[in-house]
Design an enzyme around this catalytic site. Structure first.
Site, short mmCIF file in Angstrom:
data_model
loop_
_atom_site.label_atom_id
_atom_site.label_comp_id
_atom_site.label_asym_id
_atom_site.label_seq_id
_atom_site.Cartn_x
_atom_site.Cartn_y
_atom_site.Cartn_z
N ASP A 1 -13.72 15.41 1.94
CA ASP A 1 -13.77 14.33 1.23
C ASP A 1 -13.67 13.71 0.00
O ASP A 1 -14.08 14.13 -0.80
CB ASP A 1 -14.45 12.84 2.02
CG ASP A 1 -13.55 13.68 3.22
OD1 ASP A 1 -13.36 14.50 4.41
OD2 ASP A 1 -15.01 13.40 4.04
N LYS A 2 -13.17 13.14 -0.75
CA LYS A 2 -12.87 13.06 -2.26
C LYS A 2 -14.04 11.69 -2.32
O LYS A 2 -13.84 12.70 -3.36
CB LYS A 2 -11.42 11.20 -2.09
CG LYS A 2 -11.14 11.12 -3.28
CD LYS A 2 -10.17 9.76 -3.42
CE LYS A 2 -9.88 9.87 -4.71
NZ LYS A 2 -9.32 8.25 -5.32
#
Length: 307
Positions: A142-143
């Site tokens: 995830d970012k």
């Protein structure tokens, strides 16, 4: 560890004694678990030689034979390069492992517009070394999650590592900080995960979801703040799996507002700390630890070498 060499566009492997009698076909299909289409391509385009000569694919190889596979050809680049500083955890002719900082996407959602990602940075790095090939992402983070991300440098490595990820031969260990103290300091969460119909990006534990298994162990507690530091590893790779599972247990990740965590830090406190696998082309055991990069530090007093 196998004896290997790179000679121009060719990868050379000396057949070890334990492989005596194996055929090229068996090597591709059983040892490397290469997809049929890709294997057929290597065969039809005569990209495999033995001792520099054509060799029947079903004929037994002998100890000491030199197997040559054309792996390092130039490709038409389809991932736009973008320069940024990168932290390399491991690299050889076949794979590249980077330490992803937080707040950075692993890959572009739009190839032309979204170029400020780790994949684009890896593409730039490869081309800057004169390796005109497309980098292949094996998994993603995830970012806001930081840590180790594995890439393949050529199609065969990409295909083999994809299969290894599916069969859980690539082990990823994460460190997370969650709210609350655990009664059970070690355990397994086996709860299926599906989409949340009421939220576009959120996932939830759902009886109709996909199978999801997370193992965990508490490694440190901060009773005054009611926080636990945990290490966890996955048998499956569902979107937001760690975040969903611990939220479901009543222990959301610190900073993970989407799943009920409090904003004690600027992001979800999740880091891919360790990645390990048996290298498919050398049979070497690769173990990489990804250092924490947050400033100020989020994960304090955690020795990565002992997780």
């Amino acid at each position: 560890m196998l004896k290997t060499n790179k000679k121009g566009n060719w990868f050379e492997l000396t057949i070890p004694e334990i492989w005596d009698g194996i055929s090229i076909e068996e090597l591709f299909q059983k040892k490397w678990n290469s997809p049929k289409k890709l294997t057929h391509q290597f065969r039809m385009e005569q990209k495999v030689l033995v001792n520099g000569q054509k060799f029947p694919w079903n004929k037994p190889l002998e100890t000491g034979y030199k197997l040559q596979v054309k792996l390092f050809e130039e490709e038409e680049i389809n991932i736009p390069p973008h320069y940024m500083e990168i932290s390399i955890l491991y690299e050889d002719d076949h794979v590249l492992m980077l330490n992803k900082p937080p707040y950075l996407n692993t890959h572009p959602n739009d190839l032309l517009k979204d170029t400020n990602t780790l994949v684009n940075a890896a593409s730039f790095y490869l081309q800057s070394k004169g390796e005109m090939r497309n980098i292949r992402q094996i998994h993603r983070l995830d970012k806001d999650t930081s840590g180790a991300v594995l890439f393949a440098k050529h199609p065969l490595a990409g295909a083999i590592l994809d299969r290894m990820l599916e069969s859980r031969e690539i082990k990823r260990t994460y460190i997370a900080i969650v709210h609350g103290l655990f009664r059970q300091k070690k355990g397994t969460i086996n709860e299926p995960i599906g989409r949340d119909r009421h939220h576009a990006t959120r996932r939830r534990v759902s009886p109709t979801g996909q199978k999801a298994i997370t193992h965990y162990q508490v490694i440190k507690e901060v009773p005054k703040q009611q926080l636990s530091f945990i290490k966890c590893w996955l048998d499956t790779g569902r979107t937001h799996q760690i975040r969903v599972h611990f939220s479901h247990l009543g222990h959301p990740l610190v900073g993970d507002i989407l799943y009920g965590g409090k904003p004690l830090v600027k992001r979800q406190a999740l880091h891919a700390a360790k990645l390990e696998f048996i290298h498919p082309f050398t049979e070497e055991k690769i173990i990489c630890h990804a250092p924490f990069t947050d400033k100020p530090a989020i994960f304090k007093d955690i020795d990565l070498n002992h997780i």
